[in-house]
Design a protein around this motif. Structure first.
Motif, PDB file in Angstrom:
ATOM      1  N   UNK A  38       0.822  -1.210   0.000  1.00 24.92           N
ATOM      2  CA  UNK A  38       0.000   0.000   0.000  1.00 24.92           C
ATOM      3  C   UNK A  38       0.859   1.265   0.000  1.00 24.92           C
ATOM      4  N   UNK A  39       0.367   2.280  -0.670  1.00 21.45           N
ATOM      5  CA  UNK A  39       1.038   3.577  -0.724  1.00 21.45           C
ATOM      6  C   UNK A  39       0.005   4.633  -0.346  1.00 21.45           C
ATOM      7  N   UNK A  40       0.353   5.466   0.610  1.00 19.86           N
ATOM      8  CA  UNK A  40      -0.530   6.551   1.029  1.00 19.86           C
ATOM      9  C   UNK A  40       0.198   7.856   0.752  1.00 19.86           C
ATOM     10  N   UNK A  41      -0.451   8.752   0.033  1.00 22.58           N
ATOM     11  CA  UNK A  41       0.119  10.048  -0.307  1.00 22.58           C
ATOM     12  C   UNK A  41      -0.348  11.069   0.719  1.00 22.58           C
ATOM     13  N   UNK A  42       0.597  11.774   1.320  1.00 21.05           N
ATOM     14  CA  UNK A  42       0.282  12.791   2.312  1.00 21.05           C
ATOM     15  C   UNK A  42       0.344  14.173   1.666  1.00 21.05           C
ATOM     16  N   UNK A  43      -0.676  14.951   1.971  1.00 24.39           N
ATOM     17  CA  UNK A  43      -0.688  16.354   1.580  1.00 24.39           C
ATOM     18  C   UNK A  43      -0.760  16.507   0.061  1.00 24.39           C
ATOM     19  N   UNK A  44      -0.562  17.681  -0.415  1.00 24.06           N
ATOM     20  CA  UNK A  44      -0.531  17.967  -1.841  1.00 24.06           C
ATOM     21  C   UNK A  44       0.376  19.171  -2.052  1.00 24.06           C
ATOM     22  N   UNK A  90       3.228  22.821 -10.853  1.00 23.83           N
ATOM     23  CA  UNK A  90       3.960  23.932 -11.437  1.00 23.83           C
ATOM     24  C   UNK A  90       5.034  24.436 -10.491  1.00 23.83           C
ATOM     25  N   UNK A  91       4.871  24.178  -9.195  1.00 18.50           N
ATOM     26  CA  UNK A  91       5.905  24.513  -8.220  1.00 18.50           C
ATOM     27  C   UNK A  91       6.793  23.294  -8.021  1.00 18.50           C
ATOM     28  N   UNK A  92       7.956  23.522  -7.463  1.00 23.11           N
ATOM     29  CA  UNK A  92       8.878  22.423  -7.204  1.00 23.11           C
ATOM     30  C   UNK A  92       8.267  21.505  -6.138  1.00 23.11           C
ATOM     31  N   UNK A  93       8.259  20.213  -6.400  1.00 26.56           N
ATOM     32  CA  UNK A  93       7.696  19.232  -5.476  1.00 26.56           C
ATOM     33  C   UNK A  93       8.493  19.206  -4.171  1.00 26.56           C
ATOM     34  N   UNK A  94       7.837  18.951  -3.039  1.00 28.05           N
ATOM     35  CA  UNK A  94       8.535  18.959  -1.749  1.00 28.05           C
ATOM     36  C   UNK A  94       9.740  18.021  -1.696  1.00 28.05           C
ATOM     37  N   UNK A  95       9.629  16.844  -2.265  1.00 26.43           N
ATOM     38  CA  UNK A  95      10.737  15.888  -2.229  1.00 26.43           C
ATOM     39  C   UNK A  95      11.920  16.319  -3.091  1.00 26.43           C
ATOM     40  N   UNK A  96      11.686  17.271  -3.971  1.00 32.44           N
ATOM     41  CA  UNK A  96      12.785  17.794  -4.788  1.00 32.44           C
ATOM     42  C   UNK A  96      13.423  19.034  -4.156  1.00 32.44           C
ATOM     43  N   UNK A 131      15.600  20.579   4.349  1.00 33.76           N
ATOM     44  CA  UNK A 131      15.539  19.204   4.842  1.00 33.76           C
ATOM     45  C   UNK A 131      14.233  18.860   5.559  1.00 33.76           C
ATOM     46  N   UNK A 132      13.426  19.851   5.873  1.00 35.39           N
ATOM     47  CA  UNK A 132      12.158  19.615   6.562  1.00 35.39           C
ATOM     48  C   UNK A 132      10.965  19.621   5.596  1.00 35.39           C
ATOM     49  N   UNK A 133      11.222  19.685   4.326  1.00 37.72           N
ATOM     50  CA  UNK A 133      10.143  19.813   3.330  1.00 37.72           C
ATOM     51  C   UNK A 133       9.169  18.638   3.336  1.00 37.72           C
ATOM     52  N   UNK A 134       9.627  17.479   3.760  1.00 37.37           N
ATOM     53  CA  UNK A 134       8.757  16.304   3.726  1.00 37.37           C
ATOM     54  C   UNK A 134       8.454  15.742   5.114  1.00 37.37           C
ATOM     55  N   UNK A 135       8.617  16.554   6.133  1.00 41.12           N
ATOM     56  CA  UNK A 135       8.347  16.112   7.503  1.00 41.12           C
ATOM     57  C   UNK A 135       6.848  15.856   7.666  1.00 41.12           C
TER      58      UNK A 135
END
Length: 87
Positions: free
Chosen positions: A15-21, A25-31, A37-41
């Motif tokens: 299973x994969x659960x996607x958190x948030x959105x 057009x903006x840079x993705x948090x994981x990028x 370093x806190x972008x995906x906390x």
């Protein structure tokens, strides 16, 4: 897991659960991790809340997958042996 005969779904996998959105057009948090370093906390509370919505479905699909694997294995087989022999 897909059927070898027609490619249809016979059991769900991990299973994969996607958190948030994020705004497309903006840079993705994981990028942004190299500069933020806190972008995906994600907090424990957020994880618990999100998983509570899907937990029964995840557990049910896990039981179905395990039952199917149990039917496919011969006595004495383990999953690794079985999948290697099919390659």
């Amino acid at each position: 897991m897909l059927s070898k005969t027609n490619g249809s779904l016979v059991a769900y996998g991990t299973p994969v659960v996607i958190f948030d959105d994020y705004s497309h057009g903006e840079k993705a948090p994981w990028k942004r991790l190299d500069t933020d370093p806190h972008a995906t906390i994600v907090s424990v509370a957020q994880i618990e809340e999100m998983l509570s919505q899907y937990l029964q479905s995840i557990l049910g699909r896990t039981r179905q997958r395990e039952a199917l694997i149990g039917q496919l294995l011969k006595p004495g087989d383990d999953l690794q042996t079985r999948t290697q022999s099919q390659d």
